[in-house]
Design a protein around this motif. Structure first.
Motif, PDB file in Angstrom:
ATOM      1  N   VAL A   1       2.232   5.143  -5.473  1.00  0.00           N
ATOM      2  CA  VAL A   1       2.354   6.464  -5.551  1.00  0.00           C
ATOM      3  C   VAL A   1       4.076   7.226  -4.764  1.00  0.00           C
ATOM      4  N   ARG A   2       4.275   6.324  -3.649  1.00  0.00           N
ATOM      5  CA  ARG A   2       6.001   6.421  -3.609  1.00  0.00           C
ATOM      6  C   ARG A   2       6.624   6.601  -4.550  1.00  0.00           C
ATOM      7  N   ALA A   3       6.540   5.803  -4.926  1.00  0.00           N
ATOM      8  CA  ALA A   3       7.761   6.013  -6.882  1.00  0.00           C
ATOM      9  C   ALA A   3       7.274   6.637  -7.390  1.00  0.00           C
ATOM     10  N   VAL A   4       5.817   7.125  -7.981  1.00  0.00           N
ATOM     11  CA  VAL A   4       5.928   7.815  -9.033  1.00  0.00           C
ATOM     12  C   VAL A   4       6.375   9.848  -8.424  1.00  0.00           C
ATOM     13  N   ARG A   5       6.209   9.490  -7.227  1.00  0.00           N
ATOM     14  CA  ARG A   5       6.731  10.892  -6.344  1.00  0.00           C
ATOM     15  C   ARG A   5       8.188  10.865  -6.550  1.00  0.00           C
ATOM     16  N   THR A   6       8.887  10.000  -6.317  1.00  0.00           N
ATOM     17  CA  THR A   6      10.236   9.573  -5.798  1.00  0.00           C
ATOM     18  C   THR A   6      10.981   9.641  -7.464  1.00  0.00           C
TER      19      THR A   6
ATOM     20  N   ALA B   1       2.053  -7.115   5.151  1.00  0.00           N
ATOM     21  CA  ALA B   1       1.192  -5.555   4.685  1.00  0.00           C
ATOM     22  C   ALA B   1       0.118  -4.941   3.876  1.00  0.00           C
ATOM     23  N   PRO B   2      -0.853  -4.019   4.261  1.00  0.00           N
ATOM     24  CA  PRO B   2      -1.748  -4.264   3.419  1.00  0.00           C
ATOM     25  C   PRO B   2      -1.003  -3.890   1.893  1.00  0.00           C
ATOM     26  N   ALA B   3      -1.956  -4.970   1.213  1.00  0.00           N
ATOM     27  CA  ALA B   3      -1.369  -5.297  -0.574  1.00  0.00           C
ATOM     28  C   ALA B   3      -1.445  -3.872  -1.137  1.00  0.00           C
ATOM     29  N   VAL B   4      -0.811  -3.235  -1.962  1.00  0.00           N
ATOM     30  CA  VAL B   4      -1.020  -2.652  -3.048  1.00  0.00           C
ATOM     31  C   VAL B   4      -2.459  -2.659  -3.375  1.00  0.00           C
ATOM     32  N   ARG B   5      -2.758  -1.020  -3.788  1.00  0.00           N
ATOM     33  CA  ARG B   5      -3.934  -0.917  -3.637  1.00  0.00           C
ATOM     34  C   ARG B   5      -4.170  -0.533  -5.433  1.00  0.00           C
ATOM     35  N   HIS B   6      -5.365  -1.208  -5.963  1.00  0.00           N
ATOM     36  CA  HIS B   6      -5.975  -0.466  -6.850  1.00  0.00           C
ATOM     37  C   HIS B   6      -5.826   0.942  -7.374  1.00  0.00           C
TER      38      HIS B   6
ATOM     39  N   GLN C   1       0.875  -1.395  -0.096  1.00  0.00           N
ATOM     40  CA  GLN C   1      -0.195   0.008  -0.038  1.00  0.00           C
ATOM     41  C   GLN C   1       0.800   1.060  -0.687  1.00  0.00           C
ATOM     42  N   GLY C   2       0.914   2.191  -0.707  1.00  0.00           N
ATOM     43  CA  GLY C   2       1.621   3.152  -1.127  1.00  0.00           C
ATOM     44  C   GLY C   2       2.655   3.152  -1.927  1.00  0.00           C
ATOM     45  N   SER C   3       3.239   2.285  -1.976  1.00  0.00           N
ATOM     46  CA  SER C   3       4.481   1.826  -3.090  1.00  0.00           C
ATOM     47  C   SER C   3       3.976   2.614  -4.853  1.00  0.00           C
TER      48      SER C   3
ATOM     49  N   ALA D   1     -11.841   7.739   0.947  1.00  0.00           N
ATOM     50  CA  ALA D   1     -11.066   5.885   1.287  1.00  0.00           C
ATOM     51  C   ALA D   1      -9.610   5.604   1.335  1.00  0.00           C
ATOM     52  N   TRP D   2      -9.306   6.547  -0.365  1.00  0.00           N
ATOM     53  CA  TRP D   2      -8.272   6.382  -1.144  1.00  0.00           C
ATOM     54  C   TRP D   2      -7.191   7.366   0.039  1.00  0.00           C
ATOM     55  N   ALA D   3      -8.265   8.310   0.277  1.00  0.00           N
ATOM     56  CA  ALA D   3      -7.086   8.977   1.260  1.00  0.00           C
ATOM     57  C   ALA D   3      -6.695   8.691   2.757  1.00  0.00           C
ATOM     58  N   TYR D   4      -7.696   8.155   3.273  1.00  0.00           N
ATOM     59  CA  TYR D   4      -7.504   7.171   4.490  1.00  0.00           C
ATOM     60  C   TYR D   4      -6.241   6.409   4.284  1.00  0.00           C
ATOM     61  N   ASP D   5      -6.648   5.604   2.806  1.00  0.00           N
ATOM     62  CA  ASP D   5      -5.333   4.501   3.278  1.00  0.00           C
ATOM     63  C   ASP D   5      -3.634   5.284   2.485  1.00  0.00           C
ATOM     64  N   LEU D   6      -3.961   6.237   2.266  1.00  0.00           N
ATOM     65  CA  LEU D   6      -2.289   6.757   1.260  1.00  0.00           C
ATOM     66  C   LEU D   6      -1.917   7.412   2.610  1.00  0.00           C
ATOM     67  N   ASP D   7      -2.393   8.024   4.157  1.00  0.00           N
ATOM     68  CA  ASP D   7      -2.741   8.378   5.656  1.00  0.00           C
ATOM     69  C   ASP D   7      -2.323   7.323   5.965  1.00  0.00           C
ATOM     70  N   ALA D   8      -2.749   6.004   6.234  1.00  0.00           N
ATOM     71  CA  ALA D   8      -1.503   4.809   6.467  1.00  0.00           C
ATOM     72  C   ALA D   8      -0.850   4.677   6.341  1.00  0.00           C
ATOM     73  N   ALA D   9      -0.603   5.201   4.768  1.00  0.00           N
ATOM     74  CA  ALA D   9       0.594   4.646   4.389  1.00  0.00           C
ATOM     75  C   ALA D   9       1.649   5.517   4.925  1.00  0.00           C
ATOM     76  N   GLY D  10       1.576   6.588   5.109  1.00  0.00           N
ATOM     77  CA  GLY D  10       2.065   7.251   5.889  1.00  0.00           C
ATOM     78  C   GLY D  10       2.830   9.134   4.829  1.00  0.00           C
ATOM     79  N   LEU D  11       1.981   8.550   3.998  1.00  0.00           N
ATOM     80  CA  LEU D  11       2.248   9.439   2.535  1.00  0.00           C
ATOM     81  C   LEU D  11       1.309  11.095   2.949  1.00  0.00           C
ATOM     82  N   TRP D  12       0.290  11.020   3.330  1.00  0.00           N
ATOM     83  CA  TRP D  12      -0.512  12.131   3.450  1.00  0.00           C
ATOM     84  C   TRP D  12      -0.653  13.174   3.563  1.00  0.00           C
ATOM     85  N   ASP D  13       0.745  14.133   3.441  1.00  0.00           N
ATOM     86  CA  ASP D  13       0.586  15.255   3.496  1.00  0.00           C
ATOM     87  C   ASP D  13      -0.258  16.986   2.567  1.00  0.00           C
ATOM     88  N   ASP D  14       0.473  17.923   2.904  1.00  0.00           N
ATOM     89  CA  ASP D  14      -0.464  19.318   1.894  1.00  0.00           C
ATOM     90  C   ASP D  14       0.005  18.882   0.416  1.00  0.00           C
TER      91      ASP D  14
END
Length: 263
Positions: A36-41, A57-62, A32-34, A237-250
Motif C-alpha cells: 500500500v505504501r509503495a502504491v501510494r508513494t 514484523a507482520p508479513a505482507v498481507r494478501h 505489512q503495509g509495504s 480486518a484489513w482496515a485494522y491491519d492498515l491502522d497497525a502499519a500506520g497507514l490509516w488516515d482520512d
C-alpha cells in the motif's frame, strides 16, 4: 516518480546485482503495509515481490496485493516470500516465476519455512545470515546424484537440516552437528561433502530472482498487461491491519475504499 517498477528485495539477491539487470526502485523486504505504501508513494506500473519480512514484523498481507491487482497494477513474485504469495494468489492474478514458485503451487501443504532465512537489518543491506532449507535440500540431492553422499546419508542430513531453526541453518552448522551426533560413522561422506560444497552448492532462490528480473528486463511489455482480478472488497480486518502499519488516515481511507462497502 509515477510509473516506476517497484521491487521488494532483501537477502535473496544483492541490490547492486539486481540493479544491473533491471532498472527499478528497490525497496527493503516487504512487510505489512509495504505494498500500500509503495502504491501510494510511487504509483508503480508493476510490483515485483522477491523478499518479505515475517519474524521481526507482520508479513505482507494478501489483501494489499489483491488491492494492488484490483487497481490494475501487475504483481509478480518469485524466490522467497514472492513465490509463496504468488502460489497463494495465482488464481486471482498474481504472476509467479521460477522453480520455487512452481513447487509451492504444486505442493499445497509445503512449509513456509523452506524459504525462510535470517537477515541483517534493511539499514545494513538485509544480507542473509543463514541458508534456506530448500537450497540445502536441493544441494543434498545434487550431492547424492554426483556420488558425494548416499541416499540414506542424504535423508539423514536433510532431516537434521529440517529440525534446525531457520536462523541456525548453514552448511557449516549442519556438518558440525552431523559430526557431533555421528550421523554416519566413518565421517568420509561429511569430509567429501565439505570439500564439494564450495563449488557444488545450489542457490535456487537467487536463480529464481535473477530469472524473473531478467525476464522483465527483456520483455518490458509484461508489466503493461493489466491483471484480470475479481472486484476488491475492503474488510474491517484489513482496515485494522492498515491502522497497525500506520497507514490509516482520512486520505488513505478515501483512496482504499472508493465506492466499495466495508464488510
Amino acid at each position: 516518480m509515477a510509473g516506476e517498477l517497484v521491487v521488494f528485495l532483501g537477502p535473496t539477491l544483492r541490490r547492486a546485482e539486481a540493479a544491473e539487470i533491471l532498472d527499478a526502485v528497490y525497496l527493503p523486504p516487504a512487510e505489512q503495509g509495504s505494498v500500500v505504501r509503495a502504491v501510494r508513494t510511487y504509483s508503480p506500473r508493476a510490483i515485483v515481490l522477491i523478499d518479505g519480512s515475517f519474524a521481526t514484523a507482520p508479513a505482507v498481507r494478501h489483501k494489499e496485493i489483491l488491492w494492488a491487482l484490483a487497481k490494475g497494477i501487475p504483481v509478480f513474485g518469485a524466490a522467497s516470500m514472492g513465490a509463496l504469495r504468488a502460489a497463494e494468489l495465482a488464481a486471482v492474478g498474481m504472476q509467479g516465476h521460477g522453480f520455487i514458485y512452481r513447487w509451492y503451487a504444486l505442493t499445497p501443504m509445503a512449509d513456509d519455512d523452506e524459504v525462510a532465512v535470517a537477515m541483517c537489518p534493511p539499514e545494513l543491506g538485509a544480507a542473509p545470515l543463514s541458508e534456506a532449507l530448500i537450497n540445502i535440500r536441493l544441494t543434498l540431492r545434487r550431492a547424492m546424484r554426483t556420488g558425494i553422499v548416499t541416499a540414506p546419508e542424504r535423508r539423514a542430513l536433510e532431516a537434521q537440516a529440517r529440525n534446525m531453526h531457520f536462523v541456525d541453518r548453514s552448511y557449516a552448522r549442519l556438518l558440525a552437528d552431523a559430526r557431533s551426533t555421528r550421523i554416519e560413522e566413518s565421517g568420509g561422506a561429511l569430509d567429501r561433502l565439505a570439500d564439494w560444497l564450495p563449488s557444488g552448492a545450489l542457490d535456487r532462490k537467487r536463480e529464481d530472482a535473477l530469472g524473473l528480473l531478467t525476464k522483465l528486463a527483456r520483455h518490458p511489455g509484461l508489466v503493461l498487461q493489466r491483471p484480470d482480478t475479481p472486484p476488491f472488497r475492503l474488510t474491517e480486518a484489513w482496515a485494522y491491519d492498515l491502522d497497525a502499519a500506520g497507514l490509516w488516515d482520512d486520505d488513505i481511507a478515501t483512496i482504499l475504499a472508493g465506492n466499495s462497502k466495508m464488510t
